[in-house]
Scaffold this motif. Structure first.
Motif, PDB file in Angstrom:
ATOM      1  N   HIS A 150       0.817  -1.206   0.000  1.00 22.77           N
ATOM      2  CA  HIS A 150       0.000   0.000   0.000  1.00 22.77           C
ATOM      3  C   HIS A 150       0.857   1.265   0.000  1.00 22.77           C
ATOM      4  O   HIS A 150       0.355   2.346  -0.235  1.00 22.77           O
ATOM      5  CB  HIS A 150      -0.949   0.005   1.198  1.00 22.77           C
ATOM      6  CG  HIS A 150      -2.027  -1.028   1.052  1.00 22.77           C
ATOM      7  ND1 HIS A 150      -3.117  -1.079   1.880  1.00 22.77           N
ATOM      8  CD2 HIS A 150      -2.182  -2.035   0.171  1.00 22.77           C
ATOM      9  CE1 HIS A 150      -3.908  -2.094   1.519  1.00 22.77           C
ATOM     10  NE2 HIS A 150      -3.340  -2.683   0.491  1.00 22.77           N
ATOM     11  N   ASP A 172      -9.795  -2.355 -12.985  1.00 18.87           N
ATOM     12  CA  ASP A 172      -8.476  -1.780 -12.681  1.00 18.87           C
ATOM     13  C   ASP A 172      -7.645  -1.593 -13.951  1.00 18.87           C
ATOM     14  O   ASP A 172      -7.017  -0.551 -14.150  1.00 18.87           O
ATOM     15  CB  ASP A 172      -7.716  -2.671 -11.695  1.00 18.87           C
ATOM     16  CG  ASP A 172      -8.304  -2.590 -10.288  1.00 18.87           C
ATOM     17  OD1 ASP A 172      -9.356  -1.949 -10.132  1.00 18.87           O
ATOM     18  OD2 ASP A 172      -7.719  -3.165  -9.366  1.00 18.87           O
ATOM     19  N   ARG A 216      -8.579   4.223  -4.376  1.00 16.79           N
ATOM     20  CA  ARG A 216      -8.276   2.821  -4.054  1.00 16.79           C
ATOM     21  C   ARG A 216      -9.434   2.177  -3.318  1.00 16.79           C
ATOM     22  O   ARG A 216      -9.848   1.059  -3.626  1.00 16.79           O
ATOM     23  CB  ARG A 216      -7.006   2.742  -3.203  1.00 16.79           C
ATOM     24  CG  ARG A 216      -6.912   1.368  -2.544  1.00 16.79           C
ATOM     25  CD  ARG A 216      -5.559   0.848  -2.306  1.00 16.79           C
ATOM     26  NE  ARG A 216      -5.709  -0.534  -1.864  1.00 16.79           N
ATOM     27  CZ  ARG A 216      -4.922  -1.509  -2.212  1.00 16.79           C
ATOM     28  NH1 ARG A 216      -3.959  -1.294  -3.052  1.00 16.79           N
ATOM     29  NH2 ARG A 216      -5.099  -2.723  -1.745  1.00 16.79           N
ATOM     30  N   ASP A 270     -11.727  -1.069  -4.391  1.00 16.53           N
ATOM     31  CA  ASP A 270     -11.929  -2.218  -3.510  1.00 16.53           C
ATOM     32  C   ASP A 270     -13.411  -2.533  -3.343  1.00 16.53           C
ATOM     33  O   ASP A 270     -13.817  -3.698  -3.316  1.00 16.53           O
ATOM     34  CB  ASP A 270     -11.304  -1.954  -2.134  1.00 16.53           C
ATOM     35  CG  ASP A 270      -9.784  -2.047  -2.165  1.00 16.53           C
ATOM     36  OD1 ASP A 270      -9.251  -2.686  -3.090  1.00 16.53           O
ATOM     37  OD2 ASP A 270      -9.135  -1.468  -1.275  1.00 16.53           O
ATOM     38  N   GLY A 299      -4.006   3.951  -7.393  1.00 17.42           N
ATOM     39  CA  GLY A 299      -4.776   3.051  -6.517  1.00 17.42           C
ATOM     40  C   GLY A 299      -5.044   1.712  -7.183  1.00 17.42           C
ATOM     41  O   GLY A 299      -4.906   0.650  -6.566  1.00 17.42           O
ATOM     42  N   GLU A 341      -1.749  -0.348  -7.473  1.00 18.42           N
ATOM     43  CA  GLU A 341      -1.351  -0.998  -6.221  1.00 18.42           C
ATOM     44  C   GLU A 341      -1.990  -2.375  -6.131  1.00 18.42           C
ATOM     45  O   GLU A 341      -1.349  -3.359  -5.744  1.00 18.42           O
ATOM     46  CB  GLU A 341      -1.788  -0.144  -5.030  1.00 18.42           C
ATOM     47  CG  GLU A 341      -0.962   1.107  -4.821  1.00 18.42           C
ATOM     48  CD  GLU A 341      -1.502   1.962  -3.684  1.00 18.42           C
ATOM     49  OE1 GLU A 341      -0.762   2.833  -3.228  1.00 18.42           O
ATOM     50  OE2 GLU A 341      -2.653   1.761  -3.259  1.00 18.42           O
ATOM     51  N   ARG A 342      -3.275  -2.443  -6.498  1.00 21.87           N
ATOM     52  CA  ARG A 342      -3.993  -3.718  -6.422  1.00 21.87           C
ATOM     53  C   ARG A 342      -3.440  -4.715  -7.441  1.00 21.87           C
ATOM     54  O   ARG A 342      -3.301  -5.915  -7.149  1.00 21.87           O
ATOM     55  CB  ARG A 342      -5.485  -3.472  -6.664  1.00 21.87           C
ATOM     56  CG  ARG A 342      -6.176  -2.676  -5.583  1.00 21.87           C
ATOM     57  CD  ARG A 342      -7.384  -1.911  -6.094  1.00 21.87           C
ATOM     58  NE  ARG A 342      -8.235  -2.711  -6.954  1.00 21.87           N
ATOM     59  CZ  ARG A 342      -9.215  -3.501  -6.515  1.00 21.87           C
ATOM     60  NH1 ARG A 342      -9.450  -3.579  -5.212  1.00 21.87           N
ATOM     61  NH2 ARG A 342      -9.956  -4.197  -7.351  1.00 21.87           N
TER      62      ARG A 342
END
Length: 583
Positions: free
Chosen positions: A6, A132, A195, A199, A314, A317-318
């Motif tokens: 993160h 994403d 982010r 999610d 964001g 990152e995932r």
């Protein structure tokens, strides 16, 4: 998912994205050239405006004004063509990089063991593939292009402004920090909620996948209203998070716009005073304001792009979390011959426990001779299916070793190990493709004739021929067009076609009616000849054909022998046989 990544910075994410552009450097070069040509043309437009006003309009020279108009039109055409090239190339790059990232992540996921997928919901993974990567496509295809164009335009406008009026340029430079303050303060909030929003969308995808996958259970228990309520709650939560993201992003854009326009208004007022004093001409002021508006627009665009980039960070990152997920199962480097005969399987003093679960096997040992047929029997939780998982190296033992002949399986390449094992599970797996391709999954290079031969050996050919398009019939999601017994026979045909020296059968006849079971059992008996076979048995017919029966209870072997021997000597087996095998 782990939060270890993160702390990824925007710079790291941008470098990661730019690394995917390296193979397409000529497209990038073309896009950059187009960008500079377009930016240069728009900047030259300001000089055209100055020339038209000072030399044509103010000086009352109609011919000069006509020339200036043609010049401005030519500049606009050049700028438009260059803008087309830039937009096309950057959008192409966005699509291409997005496709590459999807492929890379999918390839990585294909290497991860089942333990990983037991901890993450399928819908969440699907969301990362779709929303994403689509967001990244926008960032690369549009946002980065807009940011570069705006940066070039801002620098160029600043230089041309400085040559026109140093005083007004100084005013612009004093205004820029005021515009950058909202970016510094609000951009982290945009990223945070971007982010969180992604999610929440992933959570929605997971819920949809679960509800639709288990739709028969949902409807059977009249749970539609409950599922709809749970989904509505998740939608509301996602909306609230998105609302916060939109609030901060809108606030960022709004503040930058009001600061930029206020600065331009102040500069226009000062410039007008300079025209009155004779320090600059009306054309120079017009050109300066043209450049000031371009510079202000560039800063506003950059601020908006920063919001998009923060959303992209964001999402990245995932995606980076998925790519950085280590594979707990490390492949060995030994490759077995593809023509290996049926091996001896030796399980030596293994200890094993599933993650976050109590130990299942402790000092467990079992040897299965070459071409021997061993049936495993025991209550649920005895460890029968776990042995299959360990043989295929979906999980690794914590102690001890498992060997094929004298070669520990952890020294073999995963491909080589699994190329020697065919498996038919109790819940047969059917893919949403044709019958032909479902069977051929066992050996992709097999010919149609070989596929049909395997189907005949599994007594599946007759019902396949009766399907609407025969072997070309699409079987639908999870094989919904077939009965349970038909799905099982297709799965058995797949194992027959694979033709591997080790067979793992999880009661492969359990879903068949009596007549089909007899036919398939005959086919399996033929298939097991000359192969080392382990069968998880639930029926008497299965154990009677086994060379040896291994009775398991809570991860331990409690008895071994033939059916007749065990019925006489082992109480646990006799109870199990009377309750399960003979029922």
């Amino acid at each position: 998912m782990s939060s270890a990544l993160h702390s990824v910075t925007t710079g790291q994410v941008l470098r990661w994205l730019l690394s995917h552009l390296t193979p397409y450097r000529w497209y990038v070069t073309g896009a950059v050239i187009s960008l500079f040509v377009a930016a240069g043309a728009w900047l030259a437009l300001g000089q055209g405006v100055r020339f038209a006003i000072d030399e044509g309009f103010v000086s009352d020279h109609p011919d000069t004004l006509n020339t200036a108009a043609v010049l401005v039109l030519a500049i606009c055409i050049v700028a438009s063509v260059a803008t087309y090239c830039r937009f096309y190339l950057m959008t192409w790059l966005g699509e291409r990089v997005s496709a590459d990232i999807r492929t890379r992540i999918f390839d990585h996921l294909m290497t991860l063991p089942p333990a990983f997928f037991s901890k993450i919901r399928t819908g969440e993974v699907i969301s990362r593939f779709t929303s994403d990567t689509t967001l990244l496509q926008t960032v690369i295809g549009m946002s980065l292009s807009m940011a570069l164009r705006s940066a070039v335009t801002f620098i160029g406008a600043l230089i041309l402004m400085a040559t026109t009026s140093p005083l007004l340029t100084l005013c612009v430079l004093l205004a820029v920090p005021a515009v950058l303050i909202p970016i510094r303060v609000l951009a982290p909030q945009v990223r945070r909620y971007a982010r969180a929003s992604q999610d929440k969308i992933a959570d929605l995808g997971a819920h949809i996948d679960q509800s639709l996958h288990e739709i028969t259970t949902v409807q059977a228990f009249n749970a539609q209203h409950m599922e709809s309520k749970h989904f509505a709650d998740r939608v509301h939560s996602a909306f609230n998070t998105a609302r916060k993201r939109i609030h901060y992003r809108s606030l960022l854009i709004g503040l930058i716009m009001v600061l930029s326009l206020s600065a331009i208004l102040l500069i226009a007022w000062i410039g007008a005073r300079q025209v009155f004093s004779g320090d600059i001409s009306a054309g120079e002021l017009s050109a300066f304001l043209f450049y000031a508006v371009m510079a202000g627009g560039s800063v506003a665009t950059i601020s908006e792009v920063i919001g998009e980039v923060q959303r992209g960070v964001g999402a990245s990152e995932r995606l980076l979390e998925l790519l950085a997920t280590p594979n707990a199962i490390q492949s060995g480097d030994i490759t077995l011959s593809s023509h290996t005969s049926a091996p001896t399987i030796t399980i030596s003093n293994i200890d094993f426990a599933y993650p976050d679960a109590p130990k299942l096997f402790e000092q467990f040992s079992l040897t299965i001779a070459s071409a021997e047929k061993v049936a495993l029997v025991g209550a649920s939780g005895a460890g029968k299916s776990s042995l299959f998982q360990l043989l295929l190296r979906f999980y690794d033992v914590q102690r001890g070793k498992i060997s094929l002949d004298d070669t520990p399986i952890d020294t073999l390449t995963l491909t080589s190990l699994r190329d020697h094992i065919a498996i038919v599970t109790q819940e047969s797996v059917i893919f949403a493709t044709t019958v032909l391709e479902n069977i051929r999954y066992g050996r992709p290079e097999a010919s149609d004739v070989e596929v049909i031969s395997a189907a005949k050996a599994a007594f599946a050919h007759e019902f396949i021929e009766e399907l609407e398009h025969g072997y070309s019939t699409e079987l639908g999601e999870r094989g919904v067009r077939l009965s349970g017994g038909q799905r099982q026979r297709v799965a058995i045909a797949r194992a027959i076609l694979a033709d591997r020296p080790v067979l793992l059968l999880d009661e492969a006849t359990s879903a068949l009616d009596a007549q089909s079971e007899k036919m398939v059992q005959h086919a399996l008996n033929q298939l097991m000849q000359g192969r080392t076979t382990i069968v998880i048995a639930h029926r008497l017919a299965t154990v009677k054909h086994a060379d040896r029966i291994v009775v398991m209870d809570k991860g331990k072997i409690v008895a071994q022998g033939t059916h007749e021997m065990l019925m006489k000597s082992d109480t646990l087996y006799r109870q199990y046989a009377e309750l399960q095998l003979l029922s």
